[in-house]
Design a protein around this motif. Structure first.
Motif, mmCIF file in Angstrom:
data_model
loop_
_atom_site.group_PDB
_atom_site.id
_atom_site.type_symbol
_atom_site.label_atom_id
_atom_site.label_comp_id
_atom_site.label_asym_id
_atom_site.label_seq_id
_atom_site.Cartn_x
_atom_site.Cartn_y
_atom_site.Cartn_z
ATOM 1 N N GLY A 134 3.455 -0.792 5.323
ATOM 2 C CA GLY A 134 4.697 -0.409 5.982
ATOM 3 C C GLY A 134 5.255 0.873 5.401
ATOM 4 O O GLY A 134 4.715 1.443 4.450
ATOM 5 N N GLY A 135 6.354 1.337 5.985
ATOM 6 C CA GLY A 135 6.999 2.564 5.528
ATOM 7 C C GLY A 135 6.608 3.745 6.391
ATOM 8 O O GLY A 135 5.415 3.963 6.637
ATOM 9 N N GLU A 136 7.604 4.503 6.846
ATOM 10 C CA GLU A 136 7.313 5.672 7.678
ATOM 11 C C GLU A 136 7.334 6.970 6.881
ATOM 12 O O GLU A 136 6.477 7.825 7.067
ATOM 13 C CB GLU A 136 8.302 5.742 8.848
ATOM 14 C CG GLU A 136 8.141 4.575 9.815
ATOM 15 C CD GLU A 136 8.911 4.761 11.104
ATOM 16 O OE1 GLU A 136 9.636 5.781 11.231
ATOM 17 O OE2 GLU A 136 8.789 3.905 12.005
ATOM 18 N N ASP A 137 8.298 7.147 6.005
ATOM 19 C CA ASP A 137 8.355 8.377 5.210
ATOM 20 C C ASP A 137 7.207 8.446 4.216
ATOM 21 O O ASP A 137 6.588 9.496 4.041
ATOM 22 C CB ASP A 137 9.689 8.470 4.458
ATOM 23 C CG ASP A 137 10.867 8.642 5.405
ATOM 24 O OD1 ASP A 137 10.643 9.152 6.526
ATOM 25 O OD2 ASP A 137 11.989 8.262 5.039
ATOM 26 N N SER A 138 6.930 7.333 3.563
ATOM 27 C CA SER A 138 5.785 7.233 2.658
ATOM 28 C C SER A 138 5.241 5.813 2.764
ATOM 29 O O SER A 138 5.999 4.851 2.629
ATOM 30 C CB SER A 138 6.191 7.553 1.212
ATOM 31 O OG SER A 138 7.200 6.667 0.763
ATOM 32 N N PRO A 139 3.956 5.668 3.047
ATOM 33 C CA PRO A 139 3.413 4.332 3.301
ATOM 34 C C PRO A 139 3.201 3.523 2.022
ATOM 35 O O PRO A 139 2.893 4.070 0.959
ATOM 36 C CB PRO A 139 2.078 4.626 3.977
ATOM 37 C CG PRO A 139 1.674 5.963 3.421
ATOM 38 C CD PRO A 139 2.944 6.730 3.223
ATOM 39 N N PHE A 140 3.370 2.221 2.141
ATOM 40 C CA PHE A 140 3.079 1.271 1.078
ATOM 41 C C PHE A 140 1.685 0.745 1.349
ATOM 42 O O PHE A 140 1.374 0.335 2.480
ATOM 43 C CB PHE A 140 4.110 0.138 1.104
ATOM 44 C CG PHE A 140 4.152 -0.694 -0.148
ATOM 45 C CD1 PHE A 140 4.380 -0.101 -1.383
ATOM 46 C CD2 PHE A 140 3.987 -2.068 -0.087
ATOM 47 C CE1 PHE A 140 4.442 -0.867 -2.538
ATOM 48 C CE2 PHE A 140 4.037 -2.852 -1.239
ATOM 49 C CZ PHE A 140 4.270 -2.242 -2.476
ATOM 50 N N ASP A 169 -4.951 3.269 -9.635
ATOM 51 C CA ASP A 169 -4.926 2.160 -10.584
ATOM 52 C C ASP A 169 -3.662 1.325 -10.411
ATOM 53 O O ASP A 169 -2.866 1.165 -11.351
ATOM 54 C CB ASP A 169 -5.032 2.688 -12.019
ATOM 55 C CG ASP A 169 -6.414 3.238 -12.317
ATOM 56 O OD1 ASP A 169 -7.382 2.750 -11.704
ATOM 57 O OD2 ASP A 169 -6.521 4.147 -13.150
ATOM 58 N N LYS A 170 -3.485 0.815 -9.213
ATOM 59 C CA LYS A 170 -2.318 0.006 -8.880
ATOM 60 C C LYS A 170 -2.780 -1.161 -8.012
ATOM 61 O O LYS A 170 -3.886 -1.163 -7.471
ATOM 62 C CB LYS A 170 -1.284 0.828 -8.082
ATOM 63 C CG LYS A 170 -0.773 2.074 -8.804
ATOM 64 C CD LYS A 170 0.196 1.717 -9.916
ATOM 65 C CE LYS A 170 0.799 2.978 -10.551
ATOM 66 N NZ LYS A 170 1.742 2.642 -11.642
ATOM 67 N N SER A 171 -1.920 -2.152 -7.855
ATOM 68 C CA SER A 171 -2.214 -3.210 -6.886
ATOM 69 C C SER A 171 -1.618 -2.816 -5.538
ATOM 70 O O SER A 171 -2.324 -2.598 -4.566
ATOM 71 C CB SER A 171 -1.687 -4.560 -7.363
ATOM 72 O OG SER A 171 -0.306 -4.494 -7.674
ATOM 73 N N TRP A 172 -0.291 -2.699 -5.483
ATOM 74 C CA TRP A 172 0.404 -2.242 -4.280
ATOM 75 C C TRP A 172 1.245 -1.038 -4.668
ATOM 76 O O TRP A 172 1.920 -1.051 -5.696
ATOM 77 C CB TRP A 172 1.267 -3.365 -3.705
ATOM 78 C CG TRP A 172 0.447 -4.534 -3.248
ATOM 79 C CD1 TRP A 172 0.009 -5.585 -3.998
ATOM 80 C CD2 TRP A 172 -0.068 -4.740 -1.926
ATOM 81 N NE1 TRP A 172 -0.741 -6.432 -3.234
ATOM 82 C CE2 TRP A 172 -0.801 -5.953 -1.957
ATOM 83 C CE3 TRP A 172 0.033 -4.042 -0.728
ATOM 84 C CZ2 TRP A 172 -1.441 -6.465 -0.829
ATOM 85 C CZ3 TRP A 172 -0.602 -4.561 0.400
ATOM 86 C CH2 TRP A 172 -1.331 -5.751 0.342
ATOM 87 N N VAL A 173 1.194 0.029 -3.868
ATOM 88 C CA VAL A 173 1.785 1.290 -4.309
ATOM 89 C C VAL A 173 2.179 2.155 -3.109
ATOM 90 O O VAL A 173 1.590 2.049 -2.030
ATOM 91 C CB VAL A 173 0.769 2.050 -5.204
ATOM 92 C CG1 VAL A 173 -0.498 2.380 -4.419
ATOM 93 C CG2 VAL A 173 1.379 3.286 -5.822
ATOM 94 N N ARG A 174 3.183 3.006 -3.321
ATOM 95 C CA ARG A 174 3.556 4.004 -2.297
ATOM 96 C C ARG A 174 2.747 5.274 -2.518
ATOM 97 O O ARG A 174 2.520 5.695 -3.650
ATOM 98 C CB ARG A 174 5.051 4.332 -2.377
ATOM 99 C CG ARG A 174 5.920 3.205 -1.859
ATOM 100 C CD ARG A 174 7.226 3.682 -1.263
ATOM 101 N NE ARG A 174 7.941 2.550 -0.675
ATOM 102 C CZ ARG A 174 7.757 2.088 0.542
ATOM 103 N NH1 ARG A 174 6.895 2.691 1.346
ATOM 104 N NH2 ARG A 174 8.432 1.036 0.996
ATOM 105 N N VAL A 175 2.308 5.875 -1.423
ATOM 106 C CA VAL A 175 1.556 7.130 -1.475
ATOM 107 C C VAL A 175 2.185 8.095 -0.486
ATOM 108 O O VAL A 175 3.153 7.757 0.198
ATOM 109 C CB VAL A 175 0.062 6.897 -1.131
ATOM 110 C CG1 VAL A 175 -0.590 6.006 -2.168
ATOM 111 C CG2 VAL A 175 -0.091 6.290 0.269
ATOM 112 N N ASN A 176 1.640 9.308 -0.402
ATOM 113 C CA ASN A 176 2.146 10.242 0.612
ATOM 114 C C ASN A 176 1.141 10.328 1.761
ATOM 115 O O ASN A 176 -0.062 10.128 1.579
ATOM 116 C CB ASN A 176 2.439 11.625 0.017
ATOM 117 C CG ASN A 176 1.205 12.291 -0.548
ATOM 118 O OD1 ASN A 176 0.287 12.652 0.186
ATOM 119 N ND2 ASN A 176 1.161 12.467 -1.878
#
Length: 312
Positions: free
Chosen positions: A200-206, A231-238
């Motif tokens: 989810g997330g529009e500006d930056s996806p999770f 190196d994450k489980s769940w994370v925000r990216v661009n």
């Protein structure tokens, strides 16, 4: 003769007490139980489904963290109906204490936050022992890359804690055999499909990194998670980084107020994503939250992904 009988009885009681004590590894802790929990509480739908899959309702005081975000599998709704939901989202320490809990099955960002008010350390003075979801252990230390063994490990440990080891072992063995048989017949290309997980997330996806369960599911289905280098489980990216990977398939996680259909429409109608192979070819597949997180629905999720990837 009476003394001999008394000595034998004492010996048997001592043996029984020794057998009743069980220790399991929970992230970086060893947790010891001197008896089977009788007032257990689980947080989140996937963790609750693990408890239900092991038929532990009679040992539960309730569950937390479901109705505020998501729903249970319809097949399990009747099973959980006898239990109260004690909090719609993360429970407070007071909720757990008020329910006279003696066990809390949760995880980091699955009911507990690092440095938050509800942790194994803050619950210990109240006699509430905590078992942590294996996938979530990356939040407090190092662990191997996510795999199906993370989910199997939790079921087996719960089996030991609740003295239903044979039940847990049989369930895990059935999962292993089902998956092995399916993978043996999987007709996939030699080169894994590039897959992006859109939570989810529009500006930056999770999304899911190398320690998030979708990575293991995607790999079992013949794909590769384009963000498994994180190196994450769940994370925000661009979004720019996602576009650069040019995913061939997008896996949408369905839960919350924004539906899977709305997430798909957002990606299909955004010009920034028009050149992605997944968008150009309209290749989306939806996983329910409890399919994408460690739990009893993971094998079903792998089969669903493989069908979307290869038509199996």
């Amino acid at each position: 003769m009476k003394k001999l009988g008394l000595a034998l009885a004492v010996a048997l009681l001592s043996s029984s007490a020794a057998l009743a004590e069980v220790s399991v590894q929970s992230c970086n802790r060893t947790v010891t139980f001197d008896g089977v929990p009788q007032r257990a509480i689980s947080n989140d739908s996937n963790l609750t489904e693990m408890m239900l899959a092991l038929e532990l309702q009679d040992n539960m005081a309730g569950y937390t963290g479901i109705s505020g975000w998501k729903t249970l599998d319809e097949e399990l709704t009747d099973q959980v109906a006898v239990l109260p939901e004690l909090a719609p989202k993360y429970p407070s320490k007071e909720v757990l204490i008020g329910a006279d809990a003696d066990f809390f099955f949760a995880g980091w960002n699955y009911g507990m936050k690092v440095g938050g008010p509800v942790t194994p350390e803050t619950l210990a003075p109240f006699g509430i022992k905590v078992y942590e979801l294996t996938e979530s252990c990356i939040h407090i230390g190092e662990k191997p890359k996510v795999s199906m063994d993370d989910m199997y490990n939790d079921l087996l440990n719960l089996g030991r804690i609740f003295d239903v080891e044979e039940r847990a072992e049989a369930l895990v063995q059935a999962y292993r055999e089902d998956l092995a048989q399916f993978k043996a017949g999987l007709k996939a290309a030699d080169t894994p499909l590039r897959v992006f997980v859109y939570d989810g997330g529009e500006d930056s996806p999770f999304t899911a990194g190398r320690y998030g369960m979708p990575t293991a599911l995607i790999e079992a289905a013949g794909g590769t998670n384009v963000t498994d280098t994180l190196d994450k489980s769940w994370v925000r990216v661009n979004w720019e980084a996602v576009v650069e990977t040019n995913p061939e398939v997008i896996v949408i996680i369905n839960y919350g107020e924004v539906t899977a259909a709305q997430k798909r429409e957002f990606m299909l109608n955004n010009p920034a994503f028009a050149d992605m192979d997944a968008v150009k070819n309209d290749r989306f597949v939806t996983l329910e939250y409890a399919e994408a997180t460690p739990g009893p629905r993971n094998i079903k999720a792998i089969k669903k992904l493989a069908t979307a990837f290869w038509g199996n």
